[in-house]
Scaffold this motif. Structure first.
Motif, PDB file in Angstrom:
ATOM      1  N   UNK A 117       0.806  -1.224   0.000  1.00 32.96           N
ATOM      2  CA  UNK A 117       0.000   0.000   0.000  1.00 32.96           C
ATOM      3  C   UNK A 117       0.839   1.274   0.000  1.00 32.96           C
ATOM      4  N   UNK A 118       2.170   1.131   0.074  1.00 30.98           N
ATOM      5  CA  UNK A 118       3.035   2.314   0.143  1.00 30.98           C
ATOM      6  C   UNK A 118       2.936   3.118  -1.143  1.00 30.98           C
ATOM      7  N   UNK A 119       2.648   4.407  -1.017  1.00 32.66           N
ATOM      8  CA  UNK A 119       2.468   5.263  -2.193  1.00 32.66           C
ATOM      9  C   UNK A 119       3.688   6.158  -2.426  1.00 32.66           C
ATOM     10  N   UNK A 120       4.376   6.521  -1.373  1.00 30.56           N
ATOM     11  CA  UNK A 120       5.485   7.463  -1.475  1.00 30.56           C
ATOM     12  C   UNK A 120       6.668   6.846  -2.218  1.00 30.56           C
ATOM     13  N   UNK A 121       7.479   7.690  -2.836  1.00 33.35           N
ATOM     14  CA  UNK A 121       8.721   7.231  -3.471  1.00 33.35           C
ATOM     15  C   UNK A 121       9.651   6.688  -2.396  1.00 33.35           C
ATOM     16  N   UNK A 122       9.733   5.357  -2.299  1.00 32.26           N
ATOM     17  CA  UNK A 122      10.500   4.731  -1.235  1.00 32.26           C
ATOM     18  C   UNK A 122      11.982   5.007  -1.329  1.00 32.26           C
ATOM     19  N   UNK A 123      12.524   4.964  -2.533  1.00 32.77           N
ATOM     20  CA  UNK A 123      13.963   5.160  -2.694  1.00 32.77           C
ATOM     21  C   UNK A 123      14.360   6.572  -2.283  1.00 32.77           C
ATOM     22  N   UNK A 124      13.589   7.538  -2.712  1.00 31.98           N
ATOM     23  CA  UNK A 124      13.878   8.918  -2.333  1.00 31.98           C
ATOM     24  C   UNK A 124      13.760   9.132  -0.841  1.00 31.98           C
ATOM     25  N   UNK A 125      12.733   8.547  -0.246  1.00 35.83           N
ATOM     26  CA  UNK A 125      12.533   8.656   1.204  1.00 35.83           C
ATOM     27  C   UNK A 125      13.687   7.994   1.964  1.00 35.83           C
ATOM     28  N   UNK A 126      14.131   6.809   1.508  1.00 33.90           N
ATOM     29  CA  UNK A 126      15.225   6.102   2.177  1.00 33.90           C
ATOM     30  C   UNK A 126      16.516   6.905   2.104  1.00 33.90           C
ATOM     31  N   UNK A 127      16.797   7.458   0.948  1.00 34.56           N
ATOM     32  CA  UNK A 127      18.001   8.283   0.807  1.00 34.56           C
ATOM     33  C   UNK A 127      17.938   9.510   1.715  1.00 34.56           C
ATOM     34  N   UNK A 128      16.779  10.143   1.773  1.00 33.89           N
ATOM     35  CA  UNK A 128      16.597  11.331   2.606  1.00 33.89           C
ATOM     36  C   UNK A 128      16.831  10.999   4.078  1.00 33.89           C
ATOM     37  N   UNK A 129      16.316   9.856   4.527  1.00 31.20           N
ATOM     38  CA  UNK A 129      16.474   9.473   5.928  1.00 31.20           C
ATOM     39  C   UNK A 129      17.930   9.151   6.255  1.00 31.20           C
ATOM     40  N   UNK A 130      18.613   8.450   5.359  1.00 32.48           N
ATOM     41  CA  UNK A 130      20.019   8.131   5.608  1.00 32.48           C
ATOM     42  C   UNK A 130      20.868   9.396   5.671  1.00 32.48           C
ATOM     43  N   UNK A 131      20.561  10.356   4.844  1.00 31.58           N
ATOM     44  CA  UNK A 131      21.257  11.643   4.924  1.00 31.58           C
ATOM     45  C   UNK A 131      20.972  12.299   6.270  1.00 31.58           C
ATOM     46  N   UNK A 132      19.711  12.213   6.735  1.00 31.43           N
ATOM     47  CA  UNK A 132      19.325  12.883   7.981  1.00 31.43           C
ATOM     48  C   UNK A 132      20.011  12.278   9.202  1.00 31.43           C
ATOM     49  N   UNK A 133      20.412  11.001   9.114  1.00 31.95           N
ATOM     50  CA  UNK A 133      21.121  10.373  10.236  1.00 31.95           C
ATOM     51  C   UNK A 133      22.630  10.340  10.005  1.00 31.95           C
ATOM     52  N   UNK A 134      23.099  11.117   9.028  1.00 32.89           N
ATOM     53  CA  UNK A 134      24.531  11.280   8.818  1.00 32.89           C
ATOM     54  C   UNK A 134      25.203  10.156   8.059  1.00 32.89           C
ATOM     55  N   UNK A 135      24.433   9.398   7.267  1.00 32.22           N
ATOM     56  CA  UNK A 135      25.007   8.268   6.530  1.00 32.22           C
ATOM     57  C   UNK A 135      24.842   8.434   5.019  1.00 32.22           C
ATOM     58  N   UNK A 136      24.824   9.671   4.582  1.00 39.46           N
ATOM     59  CA  UNK A 136      24.675   9.910   3.151  1.00 39.46           C
ATOM     60  C   UNK A 136      25.790   9.318   2.310  1.00 39.46           C
ATOM     61  N   UNK A 137      26.968   9.155   2.926  1.00 37.69           N
ATOM     62  CA  UNK A 137      28.098   8.598   2.180  1.00 37.69           C
ATOM     63  C   UNK A 137      28.320   7.115   2.477  1.00 37.69           C
ATOM     64  N   UNK A 138      27.357   6.484   3.168  1.00 34.90           N
ATOM     65  CA  UNK A 138      27.505   5.070   3.548  1.00 34.90           C
ATOM     66  C   UNK A 138      26.344   4.218   3.030  1.00 34.90           C
ATOM     67  N   UNK A 139      25.559   4.747   2.127  1.00 32.79           N
ATOM     68  CA  UNK A 139      24.350   4.063   1.676  1.00 32.79           C
ATOM     69  C   UNK A 139      24.625   2.691   1.060  1.00 32.79           C
ATOM     70  N   UNK A 140      25.757   2.566   0.364  1.00 34.34           N
ATOM     71  CA  UNK A 140      26.053   1.316  -0.338  1.00 34.34           C
ATOM     72  C   UNK A 140      26.898   0.359   0.488  1.00 34.34           C
ATOM     73  N   UNK A 141      27.102   0.665   1.773  1.00 32.36           N
ATOM     74  CA  UNK A 141      27.882  -0.212   2.640  1.00 32.36           C
ATOM     75  C   UNK A 141      26.977  -1.275   3.265  1.00 32.36           C
TER      76      UNK A 141
END
Length: 244
Positions: A117-141
């Protein structure tokens, strides 16, 4: 904070131990309104982890019921219960519970992928959250490439991916050193305020509880204290937590 997001009515949990019945929770009644940050406190054996499992619908009470946003969940069939959990609850565990074969980004995205049922862009939301917790440069780890503090930050981002109205956190800083614990708590509180969720945190640490709006204390399966905190502590920016 007027409407009840969590309501507990006559909640009891007993288990059989040979010929003996052990009462873990002995009839709890309380309400947590929308947007409140409540800390559930108690020593080992007080019943707090059992209570959290019942609030999450991961266990069935012996008596009583749990209502999440008005829905009675304790005796729902597993398929309906899974739907309610997926839409209503985000989890933060002490042991992170990341999938080792998925990257940080994939771990955060997973609840979105599993929710039809998720309508929001999940990938964009996940990237935004990882940036918000200081892991923008660790997404692929992968988890093995991340420190304990970084793994818990991934878990925080995952808990908020579907914008759940309720987040349940079980000793979220318990496996971290003081500095990382303070940082993770700061991020959790900031995410909670930004997203406007109802936060329930289980802890044995009285310092952690000073950040909550309310403290519910269990002892021997009973609520022995329930008080509001008129002036919760600000989110820590330095190593300010006790070792736990």
């Amino acid at each position: 904070m007027s409407s009840a997001m969590i309501r507990v009515e006559g909640l009891r949990k007993s288990i059989r131990n040979g010929a003996r019945t052990v009462d873990i929770l002995k009839g709890l009644d309380f309400t947590i309104p929308q947007g409140q940050f409540a800390a559930i406190m108690g020593s080992s054996g007080s019943g707090k982890s059992t209570l959290l499992g019942l609030l999450a619908g991961l266990d069935t009470p012996s008596e009583g019921n749990v209502f999440l946003n008005g829905t009675a969940i304790s005796y729902l069939p597993e398929d309906k219960l899974a739907q309610v959990r997926g839409k209503t609850i985000g989890f933060v565990f002490q042991s992170y519970q990341l999938i080792p074969t998925l990257t940080a980004l994939e771990n955060v995205l997973l609840p979105h992928e599993l929710n039809a049922d998720a309508k929001e862009d999940g990938l964009g939301r996940a990237r935004e959250l990882l940036v918000s917790v200081g892991l923008g440069d660790r997404m692929d780890h992968y988890p093995v490439q991340l420190s304990g503090g970084e793994q818990q930050r991934v878990a925080l981002a995952r808990a908020f991916i579907l914008r759940p109205p309720i987040v349940l956190a079980d000793e979220p800083t318990g496996n971290l050193d003081t500095t990382n614990g303070a940082h993770v708590l700061e991020l959790l509180l900031n995410l909670n305020r930004t997203e406007g969720t109802t936060l329930v945190l289980v802890t044995h640490d009285p310092v952690l509880a000073t950040y909550a709006n309310r403290r519910i204390v269990l002892r021997d399966g009973l609520v022995v204290g329930d008080e509001m905190n008129a002036s919760p502590a600000e989110a820590p920016r330095e190593a300010a937590l006790s070792e736990g």
